[in-house]
Design a protein around this motif. Structure first.
Motif: not given
Length: 735
Positions: A687-691
């Motif tokens: 899952r992409a966690f944009i940070t």
């Protein structure tokens, strides 16, 4: 807010981990204790050291009818001072898992094991391993041990395997976390000697953390930093904006693996500015002039180009070290797990030596240990070191060990074991046919997971000895031996600051599970070498032997009378030789006299040209993958932490990947999207966690998830043989 939703991960970490010490972590109702029903009120309390990380916190174990029912942190213990992290609060609950191994299991067909009694299991163990040795030679069977067992069990295993069973090769999973620090200390100081005490975290006015995230990985140590009354400058050197970096005065967000040229450049600046301790250098070190000549090749222009840092940031870093009166340098896996981890650790040691920041309160070149008993493993696992920090290649050392153990010197190998990766390669080459894996999980944790699983599947016979029957490695086992866990057996751990602490039996192991000590004792009998270990009746008997083995070594703790003394004194740091007449102070550091374990008593400046990144990004694989700790509620391969209902609620259940917003826009990736991450070795979906925590062109995946090491590259430090987990080239796709 859903705890499992990676889009909320940043706020989750802030709520669940970022304020660990003040709210959830430290409050008696926070984890595992709560309100006890009156009928279950404890009727007595004992104390012992936690079994998770190398911090070595002490816990009160509250007993009801002789069984531990809950825990609370020990207020007066000099390590944690009344604090515990989530794992400590949940230490007892993971013992009650339905996934516990409760009887020996023999594989009957793929994915099918049947329970057998101990006699059947150990007869099979002996018959198979002896048969392999008779057909292929003594070195065709090897073992892989751990930094998780008590020291007495490690010593028993190493002595049994090497002296009793004739195995030549054995290594431990400390190779994955601490080998580079061990090698750096040995080469620079003359012995594996972490010099610090935790009090130094409170006494420094400048703390430098390199490749370390104690907010998450060692939260109780971070709490000690927060207790520092000197308003210290905190400097974090890390490619990723970690929780520790967010709390720092200065974050040097370097390009991955550029820390070595950075530290050489800082050394050059300090030398040019005269910000060195010439008296200390002259009286206590050697090789400084050669080092000073070498670092002239690292002018600011080169350091800026290689690290990606600004001139102002680099100069501020040097100024803070120069102005500090008590500067301490701390590192962990971000340094050690590298293709040049030893030299990077030594670059920090060099900075400490040249500025005289060692041997005094608040100073030191300090490696933060990962596992609860990595220090015990480093001294007593009998893998790549002979028992007690001795040397297999040294005839005097072999004679001493033989004399203490009352065995013929000829029983002790005069050659070093293969390190971990050579053992794995030996299986692939058909030289090793049988493997005994004790309390570790290489099918999850070893680098380039797809390859190691294929290699394990090639063995003629694999024995896994563990407290759980469902580990990733157990799925490959021909025989599973059920072992007791922490809290179900006796012994000692040695923590990161060299403190020996007690482990006690406060619960019964389930079913037929036995302590590793008892299993080793039985195997010795079945193997036919039981007489060799006739004096090894109990863990405390072995502790008395360990004292004798340590005598005369830099780690000498022959002055520790017995287990009771360890309890009474709140743990005891080595060295504590029997020549001491008074109980040791509760906080002690090494090298206060400036004398090091090398024959001439001097520390050495050691350095070499940085190596190129083995697998840099390319057109096909344009991203650099970073790995590391996820949350304070996860531990290594999650063998235990996933068996706590409480801990599982505190971290994302599914694997996730941190990606910079710039890269996410370029790839049309939205928060929570499932994306494919692929290296030359394997691929996974996350899952992409944009940070903003990661820089453009870089990704981060926590090491705890089973899939992560499908991507990592089997590259090793040439001096320590430690795997380089922290950087490899990957690509991202959305289909």
């Amino acid at each position: 807010m859903s705890i499992m939703d990676p889009s909320n991960l940043g706020s989750l970490i802030h709520q669940k981990e970022g304020h660990l010490t003040r709210e959830l972590l430290l409050s008696p109702g926070g984890f595992g204790l709560g309100k006890i029903p009156e009928k279950n009120l404890p009727d007595s309390t004992t104390q012992m050291v936690c079994g998770f990380c190398g911090t070595g916190c002490n816990l009160n174990i509250h007993l009801k009818e002789g069984e531990g029912i809950c825990v609370s942190p020990t207020t007066e213990y000099p390590v944690n001072l009344g604090m515990a992290c989530p794992k400590g609060w949940e230490a007892l609950s993971v013992l009650q898992s339905p996934n516990r191994a409760i009887s020996p299991l023999v594989k009957k067909s793929p994915n099918h094991w049947e329970p057998v009694d101990w006699d059947t299991a150990l007869s099979l163990f002996t018959r198979k391993f002896k048969g392999i040795q008779q057909q292929h030679g003594a070195d065709s069977v090897a073992f892989l041990s751990t930094g998780q067992m008590v020291t007495e069990e490690m010593a028993f295993l190493g002595a049994l395997a090497k002296f009793g069973m004739g195995m030549k090769h054995g290594d431990g999973n400390t190779r994955q976390c601490m080998a580079s620090a061990v090698t750096a200390y040995k080469q620079s100081f003359g012995f594996d000697s972490p010099p610090f005490t935790y009090q130094d975290l409170e006494e420094s006015d400048v703390l430098v953390f390199v490749g370390a995230n104690p907010c998450i990985a060692h939260p109780i140590m971070w709490e000690r930093v927060m207790r520092n009354p000197h308003s210290p400058e905190i400097i974090t050197v890390d490619p990723r904006k970690t929780e520790t970096a967010m709390q720092s005065s200065l974050h040097l967000q370097i390009y991955p693996k550029s820390d070595l040229p950075l530290f050489y450049g800082i050394a050059r600046i300090l030398i040019e500015q005269g910000a060195i301790d010439e008296k200390y250098i002259q009286e206590h070190t050697e090789g400084f002039q050669e080092f000073a000549d070498y670092v002239t090749a690292y002018p600011l222009e080169r350091v800026i180009a290689e690290t990606g840092l600004s001139q102002a940031m680099i100069e501020k870093f040097a100024d803070l070290i120069k102005s500090g009166k008590r500067v301490s340098f701390w590192w962990t896996m971000g340094v050690n797990q590298s293709y040049q981890g030893v030299r990077t650790a030594q670059a920090l040691i060099n900075l400490a030596l040249m500025t005289g920041n060692i041997g005094r309160p608040g100073t030191g070149a300090n490696s933060i240990t990962g596992q609860c008993n990595a220090m015990g493993s480093r001294l007593f696992s009998n893998t790549t070191n002979l028992l007690g920090g001795h040397d297999f290649l040294n005839a005097e050392h072999r004679d001493k060990v033989a004399r203490v153990l009352s065995i013929p010197t000829e029983q002790i190998p005069d050659q070093n074991s293969w390190p971990y990766h050579k053992i794995i390669e030996g299986i692939l080459a058909g030289k090793i046919k049988g493997l005994w894996v004790i309390c570790t999980n290489p099918a999850h944790s070893w680098i380039n997971q797809g390859q190691v699983r294929d290699i394990l599947d090639r063995l003629d016979f694999l024995v896994v000895q563990d407290m759980y029957h469902d580990t990733e490695t157990a799925k490959f086992a021909d025989l599973i031996l059920p072992a007791a866990g922490w809290g179900e057996k006796e012994g000692t751990f040695i923590n990161a600051e060299r403190r020996i602490g007690r482990v006690k039996r406060v619960k019964r192991a389930p079913g037929q599970a036995l302590s590793d000590f008892s299993i080793f004792k039985l195997i010795a009998q079945y193997w036919g070498c039981g007489e060799m270990f006739s004096n090894w009746k109990s863990p405390e008997d072995v502790f008395q032997l360990m004292k004798q083995l340590s005598k005369g070594q830099p780690c000498d703790f022959s002055g520790v009378e017995d287990y009771t003394a360890i309890d009474e004194q709140g743990g005891i740091q080595w060295p504590f030789p029997d020549t001491e007449t008074q109980p040791p102070a509760p906080q002690r550091r090494l090298f206060e006299d400036g004398i090091y374990p090398h024959e001439n008593g001097r520390a050495r400046f050691i350095f070499s040209e940085p190596s190129k990144m083995p697998e840099p990004p390319s057109d096909q694989y344009p991203f650099i993958l970073l790995t590391g700790r996820g949350t304070a509620s996860q531990w290594h391969t999650q063998t235990r932490t996933r068996n706590s209902d409480v801990l599982r609620k505190l971290y994302p259940e599914r694997i996730y990947v941190e990606i910079n917003p710039q890269d996410a826009r370029a790839q049309s990736i939205q928060p929570n999207d499932w994306i494919m991450i692929e290296s030359q070795r394997g691929h996974l979906k996350a899952r992409a966690f944009i940070t903003q925590s990661v820089q453009p062109g870089q990704l981060f995946i926590p090491m705890h998830y089973e899939e992560t090491n499908q991507l990592t590259d089997a590259v090793f430090d040439p001096h320590s043989s430690q795997p380089s987990y922290k950087c490899c080239a990957v690509k991202v796709s959305t289909n």
